[in-house]
Design a protein around this motif. Structure first.
Motif, PDB file in Angstrom:
ATOM      1  N   ASP A  45       0.826  -1.202   0.000  1.00  0.00           N
ATOM      2  CA  ASP A  45       0.000   0.000   0.000  1.00  0.00           C
ATOM      3  C   ASP A  45       0.867   1.262   0.000  1.00  0.00           C
ATOM      4  OD1 ASP A  45      -2.290  -1.514  -0.012  1.00  0.00           O
ATOM      5  OD2 ASP A  45      -2.697  -1.293   2.133  1.00  0.00           O
ATOM      6  N   ALA A  46       1.913   1.249   0.808  1.00  0.00           N
ATOM      7  CA  ALA A  46       2.814   2.408   0.845  1.00  0.00           C
ATOM      8  C   ALA A  46       3.544   2.580  -0.486  1.00  0.00           C
ATOM      9  CB  ALA A  46       3.811   2.251   1.984  1.00  0.00           C
ATOM     10  N   LEU A  47       3.861   1.472  -1.139  1.00  0.00           N
ATOM     11  CA  LEU A  47       4.518   1.543  -2.440  1.00  0.00           C
ATOM     12  C   LEU A  47       3.605   2.189  -3.479  1.00  0.00           C
ATOM     13  CD1 LEU A  47       6.830   0.904  -4.386  1.00  0.00           C
ATOM     14  CD2 LEU A  47       5.942  -1.441  -4.572  1.00  0.00           C
ATOM     15  N   ILE A  48       2.326   1.832  -3.466  1.00  0.00           N
ATOM     16  CA  ILE A  48       1.381   2.466  -4.394  1.00  0.00           C
ATOM     17  C   ILE A  48       1.332   3.971  -4.165  1.00  0.00           C
ATOM     18  CG2 ILE A  48      -1.056   2.633  -5.048  1.00  0.00           C
ATOM     19  CD1 ILE A  48       0.379   0.166  -6.106  1.00  0.00           C
ATOM     20  N   SER A  49       1.380   4.392  -2.905  1.00  0.00           N
ATOM     21  CA  SER A  49       1.352   5.834  -2.632  1.00  0.00           C
ATOM     22  C   SER A  49       2.617   6.507  -3.143  1.00  0.00           C
ATOM     23  CB  SER A  49       1.169   6.091  -1.131  1.00  0.00           C
ATOM     24  OG  SER A  49       2.361   5.862  -0.405  1.00  0.00           O
ATOM     25  N   ALA A  50       3.745   5.774  -3.179  1.00  0.00           N
ATOM     26  CA  ALA A  50       4.978   6.339  -3.742  1.00  0.00           C
ATOM     27  C   ALA A  50       4.884   6.446  -5.262  1.00  0.00           C
ATOM     28  CB  ALA A  50       6.175   5.482  -3.340  1.00  0.00           C
ATOM     29  N   TYR A  51       4.244   5.465  -5.902  1.00  0.00           N
ATOM     30  CA  TYR A  51       4.008   5.554  -7.348  1.00  0.00           C
ATOM     31  C   TYR A  51       3.140   6.756  -7.693  1.00  0.00           C
ATOM     32  CZ  TYR A  51       5.707   0.962  -9.097  1.00  0.00           C
ATOM     33  OH  TYR A  51       6.471  -0.103  -9.506  1.00  0.00           O
ATOM     34  N   ASP A  52       2.207   7.074  -6.830  1.00  0.00           N
ATOM     35  CA  ASP A  52       1.170   8.057  -7.151  1.00  0.00           C
ATOM     36  C   ASP A  52       1.743   9.408  -7.559  1.00  0.00           C
ATOM     37  OD1 ASP A  52      -1.589   8.620  -7.424  1.00  0.00           O
ATOM     38  OD2 ASP A  52      -1.567   9.702  -5.531  1.00  0.00           O
ATOM     39  N   LEU A  53       2.868   9.810  -6.983  1.00  0.00           N
ATOM     40  CA  LEU A  53       3.437  11.123  -7.298  1.00  0.00           C
ATOM     41  C   LEU A  53       4.031  11.176  -8.699  1.00  0.00           C
ATOM     42  CD1 LEU A  53       3.472  13.727  -5.550  1.00  0.00           C
ATOM     43  CD2 LEU A  53       2.889  11.667  -4.292  1.00  0.00           C
ATOM     44  N   LEU A  54       4.220  10.027  -9.338  1.00  0.00           N
ATOM     45  CA  LEU A  54       4.676  10.062 -10.733  1.00  0.00           C
ATOM     46  C   LEU A  54       3.731  10.875 -11.597  1.00  0.00           C
ATOM     47  CD1 LEU A  54       5.742   6.344 -11.341  1.00  0.00           C
ATOM     48  CD2 LEU A  54       7.270   8.327 -11.268  1.00  0.00           C
ATOM     49  N   GLN A  55       2.444  10.830 -11.265  1.00  0.00           N
ATOM     50  CA  GLN A  55       1.466  11.510 -12.104  1.00  0.00           C
ATOM     51  C   GLN A  55       1.634  13.026 -12.097  1.00  0.00           C
ATOM     52  OE1 GLN A  55      -2.044   9.652 -10.404  1.00  0.00           O
ATOM     53  NE2 GLN A  55      -2.100   8.138 -12.033  1.00  0.00           N
ATOM     54  N   THR A  56       2.254  13.557 -11.041  1.00  0.00           N
ATOM     55  CA  THR A  56       2.478  15.003 -11.003  1.00  0.00           C
ATOM     56  C   THR A  56       3.594  15.444 -11.939  1.00  0.00           C
ATOM     57  OG1 THR A  56       4.100  14.983  -9.183  1.00  0.00           O
ATOM     58  CG2 THR A  56       1.754  15.025  -8.578  1.00  0.00           C
ATOM     59  N   THR A  57       4.383  14.492 -12.472  1.00  0.00           N
ATOM     60  CA  THR A  57       5.480  14.869 -13.366  1.00  0.00           C
ATOM     61  C   THR A  57       4.979  15.338 -14.726  1.00  0.00           C
ATOM     62  OG1 THR A  57       5.782  12.572 -14.107  1.00  0.00           O
ATOM     63  CG2 THR A  57       7.107  13.307 -12.229  1.00  0.00           C
ATOM     64  N   SER A  58       3.662  15.304 -14.955  1.00  0.00           N
ATOM     65  CA  SER A  58       3.136  15.853 -16.210  1.00  0.00           C
ATOM     66  C   SER A  58       3.523  17.318 -16.366  1.00  0.00           C
ATOM     67  CB  SER A  58       1.620  15.694 -16.259  1.00  0.00           C
ATOM     68  OG  SER A  58       1.001  16.323 -15.150  1.00  0.00           O
ATOM     69  N   GLN A  59       3.585  18.065 -15.250  1.00  0.00           N
ATOM     70  CA  GLN A  59       4.009  19.465 -15.342  1.00  0.00           C
ATOM     71  C   GLN A  59       5.487  19.556 -15.695  1.00  0.00           C
ATOM     72  OE1 GLN A  59       3.257  23.242 -12.624  1.00  0.00           O
ATOM     73  NE2 GLN A  59       5.120  22.224 -11.993  1.00  0.00           N
ATOM     74  N   ASN A  60       6.308  18.641 -15.177  1.00  0.00           N
ATOM     75  CA  ASN A  60       7.733  18.638 -15.511  1.00  0.00           C
ATOM     76  C   ASN A  60       7.932  18.496 -17.016  1.00  0.00           C
ATOM     77  OD1 ASN A  60       7.308  18.035 -12.777  1.00  0.00           O
ATOM     78  ND2 ASN A  60       9.187  16.853 -12.581  1.00  0.00           N
ATOM     79  N   VAL A  61       7.144  17.601 -17.617  1.00  0.00           N
ATOM     80  CA  VAL A  61       7.244  17.367 -19.056  1.00  0.00           C
ATOM     81  C   VAL A  61       6.838  18.622 -19.821  1.00  0.00           C
ATOM     82  CG1 VAL A  61       6.416  15.957 -20.978  1.00  0.00           C
ATOM     83  CG2 VAL A  61       6.780  14.908 -18.718  1.00  0.00           C
ATOM     84  N   LEU A  62       5.738  19.215 -19.430  1.00  0.00           N
ATOM     85  CA  LEU A  62       5.244  20.434 -20.068  1.00  0.00           C
ATOM     86  C   LEU A  62       6.287  21.547 -20.004  1.00  0.00           C
ATOM     87  CD1 LEU A  62       2.613  21.774 -21.287  1.00  0.00           C
ATOM     88  CD2 LEU A  62       2.070  22.452 -18.951  1.00  0.00           C
ATOM     89  N   VAL A 101       5.763  24.223  -6.903  1.00  0.00           N
ATOM     90  CA  VAL A 101       4.974  22.997  -6.814  1.00  0.00           C
ATOM     91  C   VAL A 101       5.758  21.816  -7.371  1.00  0.00           C
ATOM     92  CG1 VAL A 101       2.752  24.182  -6.805  1.00  0.00           C
ATOM     93  CG2 VAL A 101       3.724  23.435  -8.979  1.00  0.00           C
ATOM     94  N   LEU A 102       6.602  22.058  -8.382  1.00  0.00           N
ATOM     95  CA  LEU A 102       7.465  20.979  -8.869  1.00  0.00           C
ATOM     96  C   LEU A 102       8.363  20.488  -7.736  1.00  0.00           C
ATOM     97  CD1 LEU A 102       9.381  21.034 -12.262  1.00  0.00           C
ATOM     98  CD2 LEU A 102      10.436  20.111 -10.224  1.00  0.00           C
ATOM     99  N   TRP A 103       8.982  21.414  -7.021  1.00  0.00           N
ATOM    100  CA  TRP A 103       9.825  21.090  -5.868  1.00  0.00           C
ATOM    101  C   TRP A 103       9.031  20.303  -4.827  1.00  0.00           C
ATOM    102  CZ3 TRP A 103      14.906  22.654  -4.180  1.00  0.00           C
ATOM    103  CH2 TRP A 103      15.141  22.560  -2.809  1.00  0.00           C
ATOM    104  N   GLN A 104       7.854  20.786  -4.482  1.00  0.00           N
ATOM    105  CA  GLN A 104       7.048  20.142  -3.447  1.00  0.00           C
ATOM    106  C   GLN A 104       6.628  18.736  -3.855  1.00  0.00           C
ATOM    107  OE1 GLN A 104       4.022  23.257  -3.232  1.00  0.00           O
ATOM    108  NE2 GLN A 104       4.621  23.704  -1.131  1.00  0.00           N
ATOM    109  N   TRP A 105       6.172  18.581  -5.098  1.00  0.00           N
ATOM    110  CA  TRP A 105       5.676  17.280  -5.523  1.00  0.00           C
ATOM    111  C   TRP A 105       6.802  16.258  -5.612  1.00  0.00           C
ATOM    112  CZ3 TRP A 105       2.209  19.512 -10.017  1.00  0.00           C
ATOM    113  CH2 TRP A 105       1.094  20.136  -9.450  1.00  0.00           C
ATOM    114  N   MET A 106       7.961  16.669  -6.101  1.00  0.00           N
ATOM    115  CA  MET A 106       9.068  15.713  -6.191  1.00  0.00           C
ATOM    116  C   MET A 106       9.560  15.309  -4.798  1.00  0.00           C
ATOM    117  SD  MET A 106       9.236  15.052  -9.361  1.00  0.00           S
ATOM    118  CE  MET A 106       7.457  15.299  -9.237  1.00  0.00           C
ATOM    119  N   TYR A 107       9.566  16.253  -3.864  1.00  0.00           N
ATOM    120  CA  TYR A 107       9.960  15.883  -2.500  1.00  0.00           C
ATOM    121  C   TYR A 107       8.887  15.043  -1.815  1.00  0.00           C
ATOM    122  CZ  TYR A 107      14.490  18.043  -1.993  1.00  0.00           C
ATOM    123  OH  TYR A 107      15.831  18.314  -2.105  1.00  0.00           O
ATOM    124  N   ALA A 108       7.635  15.243  -2.177  1.00  0.00           N
ATOM    125  CA  ALA A 108       6.588  14.365  -1.649  1.00  0.00           C
ATOM    126  C   ALA A 108       6.840  12.933  -2.107  1.00  0.00           C
ATOM    127  CB  ALA A 108       5.220  14.839  -2.096  1.00  0.00           C
ATOM    128  N   GLY A 109       7.239  12.768  -3.374  1.00  0.00           N
ATOM    129  CA  GLY A 109       7.574  11.442  -3.872  1.00  0.00           C
ATOM    130  C   GLY A 109       8.771  10.844  -3.172  1.00  0.00           C
TER     131      GLY A 109
END
Length: 487
Positions: A45-62, A101-109
């Motif tokens: 379950d904790a691993l799935i929550s670590a995967y979840d922040l990958l979805q925020t990298t859409s802004q990194n790509v943009l 927010v990029l900084w925050q989301w990557m550190y959340a991951g």
């Protein structure tokens, strides 16, 4: 994540000191983070929550495209998402909300991965090495993003960064961080299979490919060539025969996909919480403004390709129509209508604009299901070619990998490259641009190869190789972190 069931876990990271009054010593209904990880399910379950922040990298790509010479910011007008506009014009400052927010989301991951690793020895179970290998890959992925964007960053390994720690954790030299990423990715490659039973999970190939990229960013060419060629020779990947289908929603996780960030259109969010969306928000931002017609859906007209990148495609290169949509030609062909936004070029990033037929539950522009092809086999071939050429290891093998990509692009071998040395290097750089346009790699390719100042308008050497540490993060850390140069 698509195909990975998201389980939301309340992880209580900060435990208040107990009070002496009996009436406040009431047991909380929330699970204490120190008492977690008592079963395999807890780790999963904790691993799935670590995967979840990958979805925020859409802004990194943009932003990786907007910062480059491939696209202009676009949008509705010059004041539409100022943080994007500033990065496009290379006038961004430490007070930029998108960078924060990029900084925050990557550190959340990072923190979610480190939470698992902090308690990695607590409970044993069959297959635990695989869980830890996926976790270490994810930590490496998030830290790699942070180093690419900000250089030296605060660094913690196998422990969470908790409230108050920011006062005692310094910015760590990126060379030291890279060394840890190498260890994490070697461990992941050694403990994962090439094919997982569940789509979307990290594989041995994903770990090898990211390790090769980490080496390449450090100009460790022999190391990069070795791991990438091992992946080419032994992995289950190949070039997709029909490039035109590469980015369609019904062709995700195909034979060319080494690692994809999974998205779904079944759980939406709003503009107040981008990170809450299970959809790819970049797709809506890239979309055609005011569109009414077949195949595509409307969007916000950000990240519009330039005429320069269109002209970079050679005659006969079949990738052009898949990569870039000429909206005037499309409208003339189909009768579609559209409006124009700021910095309209007439082109759109066709790889990542919304297709019709999606559920788009929630805000339609924030819940598109288009997966991000984070690492494709074509990228692996071109990285291997670059490492072999720039490392003076083998121009012959570099040509072979480069020409595999070109033969698909042209449908024949008539356009194969036979050059060597610096001319071959330039050919590889060209190929990376046209093969990977719209996928968020261009800015960092230019920076790591020392070409950014010559290619990007407004780019200042000694400054724009890195982005500024968000000012508020420096202040919250007691002003102990120095800002990146010239910001």
């Amino acid at each position: 994540m698509k195909n990975l069931k998201i389980t939301y876990i309340l992880l209580v990271f900060f435990v208040m000191a107990s009070c002496s009054d009996d009436f406040v010593n009431v047991e909380s209904n929330n699970e204490n983070s120190e008492d977690y990880f008592n079963s395999e399910q807890d780790y999963q379950d904790a691993l799935i929550s670590a995967y979840d922040l990958l979805q925020t990298t859409s802004q990194n790509v943009l932003l990786g495209e907007i910062a480059s010479d491939n696209t202009l910011c676009g949008g509705e007008n010059a004041n539409d998402v100022p943080g994007f506009q500033q990065i496009d014009d290379m006038i961004h400052t430490p007070i930029n909300n998108q960078l924060r927010v990029l900084w925050q989301w990557m550190y959340a991951g990072v923190n979610r991965a480190n939470y698992i690793l902090e308690f990695q020895d607590k409970t044993d179970f069959a297959g635990k090495a695989g869980v830890l290998a996926q976790t270490r890959y994810l930590r490496a992925y998030y830290y790699f993003e942070l180093v690419k964007w900000f250089g030296d960053v605060p660094f913690a390994v196998d422990k969470r960064i908790q409230f108050g720690d920011q006062f005692s954790i310094p910015r760590t030299p990126k060379a030291e961080i890279y060394a840890q990423l190498e260890q994490d990715l070697i461990f992941a490659a050694d403990n994962l299979p090439y094919v997982q039973s569940q789509t979307g999970r990290v594989t041995k190939g994903a770990a090898q490919a990211l390790l090769g990229k980490v080496y390449l960013f450090q100009d460790k060419f022999p190391e990069a060539a070795a791991v990438l060629e091992d992946l080419i020779d032994n992995g289950p990947y190949d070039l997709l025969s029909d490039y035109s289908t590469m980015f369609e929603n019904d062709n995700e996780n195909n034979i060319e996909s080494v690692f994809e960030v999974q998205y779904t259109d079944l759980e939406g969010a709003g503009f107040g919480c981008f990170q809450c969306s299970e959809g790819n928000i970049a797709v809506g931002f890239n979309g055609i403004r005011g569109y009414n017609g077949p195949l595509f859906e409307s969007g916000f007209s950000f990240n519009v390709p330039t005429q320069e990148v269109v002209d970079e495609f050679e005659a006969g290169d079949m990738r052009l129509e898949t990569a870039i949509l000429d909206i005037d030609a499309w409208a003339a062909e189909t009768g579609a209508t559209f409006s124009t936004g700021f910095e309209h070029t007439g082109y759109y990033n066709r790889k990542y604009i919304a297709r019709q037929g999606d559920a788009n539950i929630g805000d339609a522009n924030l819940t598109n299901p288009n997966n991000y092809r984070a690492i494709r086999f074509a990228d692996v071939l071109l990285m291997a070619a670059e490492a072999l050429n720039r490392g003076s290891i083998s121009d012959t093998r570099a040509q072979m990998y480069l020409n595999r990509v070109r033969e698909r692009a042209f449908g024949n071998s008539d356009n194969n490259v036979n050059a060597t040395g610096a001319t071959l290097t330039d050919a590889i750089y060209h190929e990376r641009r046209v093969e990977l346009v719209g996928e968020g790699h261009r800015f960092f390719d230019l920076v790591r190869t020392g070409r950014a100042a010559a290619e990007i308008d407004g780019f200042q050497e000694g400054k724009h190789e890195l982005f500024p540490i968000p000012l508020i993060e420096i202040q919250l850390a007691g002003n102990q972190w120095e800002q990146n140069p010239n910001y």
